[in-house]
Scaffold this motif. Structure first.
Motif, PDB file in Angstrom:
ATOM      1  N   THR A  56       1.795 -11.800 -17.201  1.00  0.00           N
ATOM      2  CA  THR A  56       3.043 -11.395 -17.840  1.00  0.00           C
ATOM      3  C   THR A  56       4.203 -11.691 -16.893  1.00  0.00           C
ATOM      4  O   THR A  56       4.016 -12.234 -15.800  1.00  0.00           O
ATOM      5  N   SER A  57       5.384 -11.278 -17.306  1.00  0.00           N
ATOM      6  CA  SER A  57       6.562 -11.476 -16.457  1.00  0.00           C
ATOM      7  C   SER A  57       6.456 -10.687 -15.156  1.00  0.00           C
ATOM      8  O   SER A  57       7.173 -10.961 -14.187  1.00  0.00           O
ATOM      9  N   GLU A  58       5.573  -9.708 -15.117  1.00  0.00           N
ATOM     10  CA  GLU A  58       5.381  -8.905 -13.907  1.00  0.00           C
ATOM     11  C   GLU A  58       4.322  -9.494 -12.990  1.00  0.00           C
ATOM     12  O   GLU A  58       4.074  -8.957 -11.909  1.00  0.00           O
ATOM     13  N   GLY A  59       3.692 -10.595 -13.413  1.00  0.00           N
ATOM     14  CA  GLY A  59       2.696 -11.244 -12.573  1.00  0.00           C
ATOM     15  C   GLY A  59       1.327 -11.270 -13.217  1.00  0.00           C
ATOM     16  O   GLY A  59       1.169 -10.988 -14.409  1.00  0.00           O
ATOM     17  N   ILE A  60       0.324 -11.602 -12.420  1.00  0.00           N
ATOM     18  CA  ILE A  60      -1.064 -11.682 -12.871  1.00  0.00           C
ATOM     19  C   ILE A  60      -1.784 -10.435 -12.395  1.00  0.00           C
ATOM     20  O   ILE A  60      -1.723 -10.075 -11.219  1.00  0.00           O
ATOM     21  N   PRO A 121      -7.818 -11.166  -4.371  1.00  0.00           N
ATOM     22  CA  PRO A 121      -6.800 -10.116  -4.460  1.00  0.00           C
ATOM     23  C   PRO A 121      -5.387 -10.593  -4.756  1.00  0.00           C
ATOM     24  O   PRO A 121      -4.572  -9.839  -5.273  1.00  0.00           O
ATOM     25  N   ASP A 122      -5.100 -11.839  -4.428  1.00  0.00           N
ATOM     26  CA  ASP A 122      -3.719 -12.329  -4.551  1.00  0.00           C
ATOM     27  C   ASP A 122      -3.692 -13.547  -5.466  1.00  0.00           C
ATOM     28  O   ASP A 122      -4.256 -14.600  -5.131  1.00  0.00           O
ATOM     29  N   TRP A 123      -2.994 -13.410  -6.599  1.00  0.00           N
ATOM     30  CA  TRP A 123      -2.945 -14.494  -7.576  1.00  0.00           C
ATOM     31  C   TRP A 123      -1.594 -15.208  -7.600  1.00  0.00           C
ATOM     32  O   TRP A 123      -1.279 -15.900  -8.560  1.00  0.00           O
ATOM     33  N   SER A 124      -0.825 -15.048  -6.549  1.00  0.00           N
ATOM     34  CA  SER A 124       0.495 -15.688  -6.508  1.00  0.00           C
ATOM     35  C   SER A 124       0.399 -17.210  -6.568  1.00  0.00           C
ATOM     36  O   SER A 124       1.337 -17.873  -7.007  1.00  0.00           O
ATOM     37  N   PHE A 125      -0.746 -17.771  -6.179  1.00  0.00           N
ATOM     38  CA  PHE A 125      -0.910 -19.224  -6.222  1.00  0.00           C
ATOM     39  C   PHE A 125      -0.916 -19.766  -7.654  1.00  0.00           C
ATOM     40  O   PHE A 125      -0.720 -20.961  -7.874  1.00  0.00           O
ATOM     41  N   GLU A 126      -1.130 -18.893  -8.652  1.00  0.00           N
ATOM     42  CA  GLU A 126      -1.130 -19.320 -10.045  1.00  0.00           C
ATOM     43  C   GLU A 126       0.061 -18.768 -10.813  1.00  0.00           C
ATOM     44  O   GLU A 126       0.114 -18.880 -12.038  1.00  0.00           O
ATOM     45  N   GLU A 128       3.019 -19.729 -11.363  1.00  0.00           N
ATOM     46  CA  GLU A 128       3.799 -20.672 -12.161  1.00  0.00           C
ATOM     47  C   GLU A 128       2.972 -21.366 -13.238  1.00  0.00           C
ATOM     48  O   GLU A 128       3.509 -22.128 -14.042  1.00  0.00           O
ATOM     49  N   ASN A 129       1.681 -21.123 -13.247  1.00  0.00           N
ATOM     50  CA  ASN A 129       0.802 -21.765 -14.220  1.00  0.00           C
ATOM     51  C   ASN A 129       0.663 -20.873 -15.450  1.00  0.00           C
ATOM     52  O   ASN A 129      -0.028 -19.854 -15.414  1.00  0.00           O
ATOM     53  N   ARG A 130       1.318 -21.240 -16.529  1.00  0.00           N
ATOM     54  CA  ARG A 130       1.309 -20.410 -17.731  1.00  0.00           C
ATOM     55  C   ARG A 130       0.093 -20.650 -18.618  1.00  0.00           C
ATOM     56  O   ARG A 130      -0.118 -19.919 -19.582  1.00  0.00           O
ATOM     57  N   ALA A 131      -0.700 -21.624 -18.307  1.00  0.00           N
ATOM     58  CA  ALA A 131      -1.845 -21.955 -19.155  1.00  0.00           C
ATOM     59  C   ALA A 131      -2.998 -20.984 -18.931  1.00  0.00           C
ATOM     60  O   ALA A 131      -3.092 -20.314 -17.901  1.00  0.00           O
ATOM     61  N   LYS A 132      -3.860 -20.913 -19.915  1.00  0.00           N
ATOM     62  CA  LYS A 132      -5.110 -20.168 -19.774  1.00  0.00           C
ATOM     63  C   LYS A 132      -6.044 -20.966 -18.872  1.00  0.00           C
ATOM     64  O   LYS A 132      -6.203 -22.182 -19.048  1.00  0.00           O
ATOM     65  N   VAL A 133      -6.636 -20.309 -17.869  1.00  0.00           N
ATOM     66  CA  VAL A 133      -7.492 -21.005 -16.908  1.00  0.00           C
ATOM     67  C   VAL A 133      -8.750 -20.184 -16.675  1.00  0.00           C
ATOM     68  O   VAL A 133      -8.711 -18.949 -16.655  1.00  0.00           O
ATOM     69  N   GLU A 134      -9.857 -20.883 -16.488  1.00  0.00           N
ATOM     70  CA  GLU A 134     -11.117 -20.222 -16.166  1.00  0.00           C
ATOM     71  C   GLU A 134     -11.551 -20.613 -14.758  1.00  0.00           C
ATOM     72  O   GLU A 134     -11.411 -21.769 -14.350  1.00  0.00           O
ATOM     73  N   TYR A 135     -12.075 -19.642 -14.028  1.00  0.00           N
ATOM     74  CA  TYR A 135     -12.497 -19.840 -12.650  1.00  0.00           C
ATOM     75  C   TYR A 135     -13.895 -19.243 -12.484  1.00  0.00           C
ATOM     76  O   TYR A 135     -14.283 -18.329 -13.198  1.00  0.00           O
TER      77      TYR A 135
END
Length: 301
Positions: A56-60, A121-126, A128-135
């Protein structure tokens, strides 16, 4: 709680030790005397854990972690120290994965190690990526001198980051209804009912006993979509979670996230309106009979 966890892990690895030794590919007597190491998940029997993160706009946000211990099939007369191998999918940088302990030691006379937490713990690397992603991230015990690795030596954490949430459960403002006359509607195979109920030229509903299911609309021309209103027989038959996707060509789709929603009549709006010709609406939950009796789409005035 710690004593309960330790007791359950003890019981699990003891059973695993007997089973693995008995089923060893090595038919020699040494299979019974060997020391085997295993991974013991926090929730016994669940070797593959799946989690979903919201964006969301507040992050992941979301709990992308799993807890496990190392166990032995029998006690050792000396301390045994174990390290781990961690492998990630191409979508997840290995540097983003953390272990609460880089190694653990099972003291002599003990069967189970202290719990270890694997996490991202930290998803800041994603951000800017608005797409749905699986890891995917997998952890196993590294080869250790004097110890055989049991068959239960791999735990996986499957992570789904939902698309950036560009939806809100509100009626669109400053909008007008898009003419439904030229719509071409489609539905997922296996759904019951006439898909033309979406545009009001057929009666009844479209329904399925199993979610997820989807319906799609080709509006016949590009519109600046602002939102929609769907109706259902009642709130009992209405979805409680939906995903909305848009497309310009009907082939390449952009997800606008997963939205919790409720009620027999449901409204949703795009926070940022989107120019598109095609709209795909997916009911994700509940996994029981769910229907839709009509759909109205709106565009900017």
């Amino acid at each position: 709680m710690k004593k309960y966890w330790k007791y359950m892990a003890f019981a699990a690895v003891a059973l695993l030790g007997v089973g693995s030794a008995a089923c060893s590919d090595d038919e020699g007597d040494t299979s019974w005397s060997a020391t085997y190491a295993y991974l013991v998940p926090q929730h016994l029997g669940i070797l593959d854990k799946a989690v979903t993160l919201s964006h969301t706009s507040e992050g992941i946000s979301g709990d992308a972690s799993l807890v496990f211990s190392v166990g032995l099939n029998k006690v050792s007369s000396k301390d045994l120290t174990f390290t781990f191998d961690v492998v990630t999918s191409e979508t997840l940088p290995g540097s983003e994965v953390e272990l609460s302990l880089p190694e653990v030691t099972i003291p002599a006379g003990e069967l189970v190690s202290a719990p270890i937490t694997l996490s991202v713990p930290d998803w800041s690397f994603e951000a800017e990526n608005r797409a749905k992603v699986e890891y995917t991230v997998a952890v196993s015990v590294a080869q250790t001198a004097g110890v055989e690795l049991g068959r239960q030596n791999l735990l996986t954490l499957a992570i789904t980051k939902n698309a950036y949430l560009n939806l809100v459960a509100e009626a669109p403002e400053n909008s007008v209804e898009i003419d439904r006359a030229n719509w071409v509607c489609s539905k997922m195979d296996g759904m019951e009912g006439d898909v033309n109920v979406l545009k009001g030229t057929a009666g009844g509903d479209i329904a399925s006993n199993t979610a997820p299911w989807w319906v799609a609309v080709d509006m016949g021309a590009t519109h600046m979509l602002t939102g929609a209103r769907t109706t259902h027989w009642s709130s009992y038959f209405a979805p409680t979670s939906i995903e909305v996707e848009t497309s310009e060509d009907g082939t390449n789709w952009t997800s606008h996230g997963v939205l919790p929603i409720s009620g027999g009549t449901q409204n949703w709006s795009l926070i940022e309106p989107v120019a598109c010709r095609f709209v795909r609406y997916t009911a994700l939950a509940p996994n029981s009979r769910t229907d839709i009796t009509s759909m109205r789409l709106y565009e900017a005035e």
